[in-house]
Structure formats: structure tokens, C-alpha cells
Design a protein around this motif. Structure first.
Motif, short mmCIF file in Angstrom:
data_model
loop_
_atom_site.label_atom_id
_atom_site.label_comp_id
_atom_site.label_asym_id
_atom_site.label_seq_id
_atom_site.Cartn_x
_atom_site.Cartn_y
_atom_site.Cartn_z
N GLU A 61 37.85 0.69 -8.08
CA GLU A 61 37.20 1.45 -7.02
C GLU A 61 37.95 1.32 -5.70
O GLU A 61 38.11 2.28 -4.94
CB GLU A 61 35.76 0.95 -6.86
CG GLU A 61 34.90 1.78 -5.92
CD GLU A 61 34.62 3.17 -6.47
OE1 GLU A 61 34.46 4.09 -5.64
OE2 GLU A 61 34.58 3.34 -7.70
N ARG A 62 38.43 0.10 -5.46
CA ARG A 62 39.09 -0.17 -4.17
C ARG A 62 40.47 0.47 -4.06
O ARG A 62 40.84 1.01 -3.01
CB ARG A 62 39.21 -1.68 -3.97
CG ARG A 62 39.84 -2.07 -2.64
CD ARG A 62 39.88 -3.58 -2.50
NE ARG A 62 40.54 -3.99 -1.27
CZ ARG A 62 40.79 -5.25 -0.94
NH1 ARG A 62 40.42 -6.24 -1.75
NH2 ARG A 62 41.41 -5.54 0.20
N PHE A 63 41.24 0.44 -5.16
CA PHE A 63 42.65 0.86 -5.06
C PHE A 63 42.97 2.18 -5.77
O PHE A 63 44.12 2.58 -5.83
CB PHE A 63 43.55 -0.25 -5.64
CG PHE A 63 43.52 -1.50 -4.82
CD1 PHE A 63 44.12 -1.55 -3.57
CD2 PHE A 63 42.88 -2.64 -5.30
CE1 PHE A 63 44.09 -2.71 -2.80
CE2 PHE A 63 42.85 -3.80 -4.56
CZ PHE A 63 43.45 -3.84 -3.29
N LYS A 64 41.93 2.83 -6.32
CA LYS A 64 42.17 4.12 -6.97
C LYS A 64 42.64 5.11 -5.91
O LYS A 64 42.01 5.27 -4.87
CB LYS A 64 40.90 4.64 -7.65
CG LYS A 64 41.18 5.70 -8.69
CD LYS A 64 39.96 5.93 -9.58
CE LYS A 64 40.35 6.81 -10.74
NZ LYS A 64 39.25 7.02 -11.68
N GLY A 65 43.73 5.78 -6.14
CA GLY A 65 44.29 6.72 -5.17
C GLY A 65 45.35 6.07 -4.29
O GLY A 65 46.03 6.78 -3.52
N THR A 66 45.49 4.76 -4.37
CA THR A 66 46.54 4.07 -3.60
C THR A 66 47.82 4.09 -4.43
O THR A 66 47.88 3.51 -5.52
CB THR A 66 46.13 2.62 -3.30
OG1 THR A 66 44.89 2.62 -2.61
CG2 THR A 66 47.19 1.93 -2.44
#
Length: 545
Positions: free
Chosen positions: A278-283
Motif C-alpha cells: 500500500e505504501r510503495f505501490k506506484g513508487t
């Protein structure tokens, strides 16, 4: 010896169990355990060859003999007890008769050089090798010894089987199985309809004379005494323990604690992984790591924790007014049916709050005495109920007295009073009525389900004097524990007729023994009585050998 290989049972999209593997060795004495509906009886039928699995197979050598005793059976009515039991040797007698027929044919034929003549000689030779390799046996003596051990009297041997109850017919079938001396005996609830003395005899036979045994039973004392291995069926798989039932319970508890610990650690890891995604999705810099964690979650095999009943519900009988000091007084009580004397000049005094056991072989008068106390039959002598006595009676046929038009919930709800009404669903759940089961009509319930429902109903009725005639026959171990806890706390008077020694243990301080047309009072616990009688009973068995 017998190999269960990758068996699975599936129906209507539901998997009962799958990938089950185990081996039954020549001297194994196995308890097959698991909650109702787990698939124990189904597995036993598959091993017996009466039901085919969806997948997998059971393998064993051709010469292996497997004998199976189901919970419910029908013995034929067209012969005597002795003749029905002698069917255990029917294959031997058929072999003997076939040899006699073939030898007679050889005597009358003259085509000595023909292929047909040689085939008959080969067949006689093959049959003879098997027939004469069988140990010389006095079949009549073996039948007699086995029937006596299972509680029959010599006078019963030539009575037609149609005169006997279902419980006695079960003993006839059990006698036939024992006489076959099979390599594996499969027993599904064998103690439900036999008295304590016969259970002791059966234990002695299974431990000292039987080869391999696989048994389903809710009688803890019985399975502890005869088994050295426990196979548990749970959640579609099995666990195999080289331990008797009591030791298995300890090992099962340890196993579940390990499962629970691993389950919590896995849950923690899953939550941490989800937070990372959730925190790093898309990073962009974390894309590979996020994909790796997602793949890890997809492949993760979720740890399952075995089912266990953790509810803390305790049942107590509702309060009832106090009875007189002596709920039952019987003086010189006699009962006969025609020329048959059940008991004669019996005397019995039961004080308020006493818990007593009625013990003795089937047919010695225990249920007849209960009927006299209930004033349901005529008798000679005197039998009086005390002041303010309110009886709760559980008969062996209690299940048949339920109203078939009511649902399970309605049956209990109509007699539940006060705060207990808010717990009706929980109470039914503890006796294995869960979900949609509570809306079933009584008319569609099985015999075992009706028995459990009748027991729930009894537990909620306000009485000060309980009479229970074989109350545990169709109850699983947990349900029996709940009932026993309630009876231990019951402050009224109790008469208990039961063959279940573990259930009786700690419940009664006085024993009335029904034997040889007498009623004998013993001021001792059921444990002391059974210990003394086990020794005496085994001496009798030795004399029969």
C-alpha cells in the motif's frame, strides 16, 4: 498390511477429506476420532470395501480378511441365535461341502484322461490345501464361548433371533465377526448397546486375541483400554498419533498451540506485506520489490488452525422445589412376566440428593425397576415416591417421544424459562445443532440427532429427581462432558443406568446391582464396584476357555 493411498471423498462440491494416506499394521489397535460429520464412518466403509472413494484406493493382500460392524444392522429372523452365529463359519462349511461334492463326482466319472477330470482334481487339490491348513476347531464350543462372553445365556441359543432387541442382534453380528478371526476388525460404535460386563469381555478379546482393530467410539474408557494409536480426521485431512486417546488429547493440544503460534506469525507477516504494498505501490524505485511481495502473498499457503470448541458455556438444571427426605422407598418388590421372574423381594431406599447407579447385564431388570418407580407397571410389594418429587425421565426411547411437527429450535424454546432463553442457540450449538440445523423439523432428524435434542430438552426442565436410562448412546464425547458437568452440579436425586464407565466415574456413590433375580445394594463408588467386578468377570471368562 493394509494401505490407504491418497483417498479423497467429494460430493456436491464439498470435500469431506482428501490426500489421506496411512498404513494399518498387523497389531495396530486404532481409534478413529473426529467430530460428527468429519468423515469417520465414511472412511471406515471405504476400508471395508462398501464405499468407493472419489480418488485413491485401499490395498491389501488377497488373503487378508476384513470384518466390519456398522452402527445399524439387521440380523435375519429365520433362524436361531446359535445358527445365525454359526454363519461366521459359512465359508469353511461351503468349502467342505464343495470338496465333498467334487470327490463324489470323481467317484462316478470314468473319463480319467479328460481335461475336465483333471480340472476337478486340480480344484479339489487347491481347496484341500486351504481346508486342511485351517486349524482344527471345535466350532460349537467356539460359538458357545463367544455368545456367553457377549452376555447370552445358554437358554438363548435356540431362541429365534426375532425375539431379541436391536442391541442383542448387534451382539450376534459381533459374535460372527469375532469368530471369523479376521486380520482387521472395523467397529463403528460397538459399545452402544452392550452392558458393562460385555464391554469388559470385548476389551479383553480385542486386546489379547484380535489382530488389527480400527474403532470409532465415544466411550473414552473403552478406547483408552484397547487402543495404542489414534487417527484424527479433521478439516479434510488426518493426523496420526502413536498414542491412546488420553495421550492423543495432550498431543493434539500441543499441536494446536503450535498451529496458533504459526498462524499469528503468518497473519503479522501478511499485514506487514500489505502495508508495504500500500505504501510503495506506484513508487518507481520500489516496483520490483512490490511485485515480489505481491507474488509472495499469492503463493503463500494459509495456515489453518484445527477446529476446537472453545465456548465456555456451562449448563445447569433450573432450580426446583425441595423434595422429601426419601424420594424412593421400595420394600419386598417383585416383578414377573408370566413364569419369568425379573427380580424378587427387592428393597431400595434412596435419600434426597443421592446419586446412584443401576448396573447389571441387559435383561436383569434395571429398566423394569425404573418403570416400577415411575408407577408405569403393576408389581408385588411396595414402591413409593416421596413428598414433592418431580421426576425428569430419560428413557432409552426418549427420542421417539419428541413432537415431529416442531423444529429443533421450537422444541427447546418452548420449555426454556427465564434468562436461559437467550442462550438457546448456543446450547443447541454445543450439541451439534448449528446454522440451518435449528430450523429442521424433528421428523427429518436422524436417531442420533433426536437423542441429542431430547437430552437438551431434559437439561432445561426444572426437576428434583432425574432418572436417566442409557443417556449417552448417541452423544459425542464433548456432549457427554457437558451432560456430566451438569449432573455433577445437580443438587437433586439421580438414578443412572449406563454402560459408559468414563461417564459413570465420579457421578455415583452407591451402586444397585441387578443379578440373578436379585437387587444388591453396594455402598461403594462405581470405580470400586467395576474394579472388583472386572476381576471377578475375567475369572469367569477364564473358566469358559
Amino acid at each position: 498390511m493394509i494401505s490407504v493411498d491418497n483417498i479423497a471423498v467429494e460430493f456436491s462440491g464439498h470435500t469431506l477429506f482428501k490426500d489421506v494416506n496411512f498404513v494399518i499394521n498387523p497389531e495396530d489397535k486404532i481409534a478413529l476420532m473426529g467430530k460428527n460429520g468429519a468423515g469417520k464412518s465414511t472412511m471406515m466403509k471405504i476400508i471395508a470395501g462398501l464405499q468407493a472413494p472419489t480418488r485413491g484406493k485401499v490395498q491389501y493382500p488377497k488373503e487378508v480378511v476384513i470384518a466390519y460392524l456398522p452402527q445399524h444392522l439387521l440380523t435375519e429372523d429365520n433362524c436361531t441365535v446359535f445358527d445365525e452365529t454359526a454363519k461366521a463359519f459359512s465359508k469353511f462349511f461351503e468349502m467342505r461341502d464343495e470338496m465333498a461334492r467334487l470327490n463324489k463326482e470323481l467317484e462316478t466319472r470314468t473319463d480319467y484322461e479328460s481335461d475336465e477330470y483333471m480340472k476337478i482334481i486340480d480344484k479339489v487339490t487347491d481347496l484341500g490345501e486351504i481346508f486342511y491348513s485351517i486349524e482344527d476347531t471345535n466350532y460349537d464350543a467356539e460359538i458357545e464361548k463367544t455368545l456367553l462372553g457377549l452376555g447370552f445365556k445358554r437358554d438363548d441359543f435356540h431362541r429365534p433371533t426375532s425375539e431379541f432387541s436391536g442391541g442383542w442382534r448387534m451382539r450376534i453380528e459381533l459374535a460372527k465377526i469375532l469368530l471369523q478371526k479376521p486380520d482387521l476388525i472395523l467397529l463403528d460404535e460397538p459399545t452402544n448397546h452392550i452392558d458393562i460386563e460385555s464391554v469388559i469381555w470385548l476389551e479383553d478379546f480385542l486386546v489379547n486375541k484380535a489382530k488389527a482393530v480400527l474403532v470409532i467410539s465415544h466411550d473414552k474408557a473403552f478406547i483408552d483400554n484397547i487402543t495404542n494409536r489414534t487417527i484424527e480426521v479433521t478439516m479434510g485431512r488426518i493426523y496420526d498419533y502413536k498414542a491412546n486417546y488420553s495421550h492423543y488429547l495432550e498431543l493434539r493440544k500441543e499441536r494446536r498451540e503450535h498451529q496458533l503460534k504459526a498462524f499469528k506469525e503468518q497473519e503479522k507477516k501478511i499485514e506487514e506485506s500489505k502495508r508495504f504494498i500500500e505504501r510503495f505501490k506506484g513508487t518507481y524505485s520500489k516496483t520490483n520489490q512490490v511485485n515480489s511481495v505481491e507474488r509472495m502473498l499469492e503463493k503463500m499457503e494459509i495456515i489453518e488452525v484445527d477446529e476446537v470448541d472453545n465456548s465456555a458455556l456451562r449448563l445447569k438444571f433450573p432450580p426446583c422445589r425441595r423434595s422429601g427426605d426419601y424420594p424412593v422407598i421400595a420394600k419386598d418388590l417383585s416383578k414377573s412376566y408370566g413364569d419369568h421372574v425379573v427380580f424378587k423381594d427387592a428393597n431400595m431406599t434412596i435419600e434426597r440428593g443421592e446419586k446412584v447407579s443401576f448396573v447389571g447385564r441387559n435383561g436383569e431388570g434395571k429398566s423394569t425397576m425404573i418403570k416400577a418407580i415411575m408407577d408405569e407397571i403393576e408389581f408385588e410389594g411396595e414402591c413409593k415416591q416421596g413428598h414433592n418429587v418431580e421426576i425428569g425421565y430419560f428413557a432409552q426411547n426418549q427420542a421417539s417421544l419428541l413432537d415431529p411437527k416442531l423444529t429443533v429450535f421450537q422444541t427447546v424454546d418452548e420449555i426454556a424459562k427465564g434468562d436461559i432463553r437467550t442462550q438457546v442457540k448456543n446450547i443447541l450449538g454445543r450439541f451439534m445443532f448449528k446454522g440451518d440445523d435449528i430450523d429442521k423439523k424433528v421428523s427429518v432428524l436422524s436417531g442420533g440427532e433426536k437423542t441429542r435434542l431430547a437430552m437438551v430438552k431434559l437439561l432445561l426442565e426444572p426437576v428434583n429427581f432425574l432418572i436417566l436410562d442409557e443417556p449417552t448412546n448417541h452423544l459425542d464425547i464433548r456432549s457427554k462432558d457437558i451432560l456430566k458437568e451438569a449432573l455433577l452440579e445437580f443438587d437433586g436425586t439421580l438414578i443412572l443406568v449406563s454402560h459408559d464407565r468414563d461417564f459413570l466415574q465420579g457421578l455415583s456413590k452407591k451402586v444397585f446391582e441387578f443379578k440373578d433375580k436379585r437387587v444388591i445394594e453396594h455402598f461403594e463408588t462405581i470405580d470400586d464396584f467395576l474394579a472388583r467386578n472386572r476381576i471377578e468377570n475375567l475369572k469367569e471368562i477364564d473358566l469358559m476357555k
